[in-house]
Design an enzyme around this catalytic site. Sequence first.
Site, PDB file in Angstrom:
ATOM      1  N   ASP A 222      10.911  -2.801  -4.467  1.00  0.00           N
ATOM      2  CA  ASP A 222      10.583  -1.998  -5.654  1.00  0.00           C
ATOM      3  C   ASP A 222      11.841  -1.419  -6.312  1.00  0.00           C
ATOM      4  OD1 ASP A 222       7.837  -2.401  -5.620  1.00  0.00           O
ATOM      5  OD2 ASP A 222       7.464  -0.699  -4.289  1.00  0.00           O
TER       6      ASP A 222
ATOM      7  N   ALA B  16       5.694   5.579  -5.637  1.00  0.00           N
ATOM      8  CA  ALA B  16       6.627   4.713  -6.365  1.00  0.00           C
ATOM      9  C   ALA B  16       7.983   5.377  -6.582  1.00  0.00           C
ATOM     10  CB  ALA B  16       6.017   4.324  -7.706  1.00  0.00           C
TER      11      ALA B  16
ATOM     12  N   LYS C 200       1.530  -0.515   2.887  1.00  0.00           N
ATOM     13  CA  LYS C 200       2.991  -0.661   2.935  1.00  0.00           C
ATOM     14  C   LYS C 200       3.616   0.012   4.167  1.00  0.00           C
ATOM     15  CE  LYS C 200       3.757  -1.151  -2.050  1.00  0.00           C
ATOM     16  NZ  LYS C 200       4.568  -0.733  -3.191  1.00  0.00           N
TER      17      LYS C 200
ATOM     18  N   ALA D 105       6.929  12.502  -7.694  1.00  0.00           N
ATOM     19  CA  ALA D 105       7.368  12.383  -6.305  1.00  0.00           C
ATOM     20  C   ALA D 105       6.291  11.672  -5.486  1.00  0.00           C
ATOM     21  CB  ALA D 105       7.671  13.766  -5.738  1.00  0.00           C
TER      22      ALA D 105
END
Length: 286
Positions: A111, A140, A75, A137
């Site tokens: 997301d 996601a 990502k 933390a």
Amino acid sequence: MRDSRETFVNHAFVAGSPVGHSRSPLIHRHWLNAFGLAGDYSKLEISPDDFPAFMETLHNGTSGFCGGNITIPHKETACRLSDRPDELCLELGAANTLWFEGGEIQATNTDGFGFAANLDQQAPGWDKQETAVVLGAGGASRAIIQAVRDRGFKSIRVVNRTLDKARELADRFGEKVSAHPLEALGEVITGAGLFINTTSLGMKGASAPQIDFSPLSAGAIVTDIVYVPLLTPFLQQAEKQGFKTVDGLGMLLHQAAPGFEKWFGKQPVVDAELRQIIIDDMDRHG
Ligand code: NAP
């Protein structure tokens, strides 16, 4: 004018490593069928070493895809190597959806949209609350903190086993976000109207500590982004204590919708039929 990268192929992908577990093809193929569209959606197992070369095929128009999803661990690289990462993506430093527009690779991160859309559907009015507690933390949690902040929450308390990671997110997402150690959870949830588990605690039968949710405000909502199992230990406990709960499957389904619309030109719906398809798959494969 469309350039060579804006082909009319109706073939999208999810690229990751490992990607075998991804349920995204089930979601997109269901929507393709529902609209009667010719097209496909494939899983691409791509190692970190090979991912930049894959991005290059998107740049030079030889990939054969109209766009796709990006999952762990690509990502961050996808955000960096796309031509036009949007603001959401840039703040997170991570992209999960790519498409072509104006001859360039556009990137966003859906997301947070998926998280908020799930609550919009399952607990309308959730964003009228003022204080949220985010447990976790990790990767996601970031998009969720961003989404909750952008829906106008006045205070977002991030609680994490590794306090430094929570502090890093508080610095990143601004003054409404504060960082707290796990030991302070009982105190931190007092008066909050939304509790979100973003840790992997409780996933696939793993144990999770008992949390006493009673200090939350009356009418508070408890949600968990873990969706295997659907009814996680945290949700069970919150239900027992009389709180409204929302499971994490809807986040997975809703985060897929913006990509489908970009690639295939139709706005899909997240409904009970799609949800059941994924639940059946979870029953088969865990
Ligand atoms: P990640 O980056 O590995 O983060 C894991 C988080 O869990 C960290 O905050 C970690 O704390 C915490 N944690 C793990 N074990 C713990 C323990 N024993 N005690 C206390 N805290 C613990 O993972 P992620 O990518 O954020 O994913 C987290 C979960 O969300 C996974 O179960 C994933 O499947 C799920 N997820 C669901 C969706 C959806 O669409 N519903 C989307 C993405 C992810 P430390 O920082 O202290 O290690």
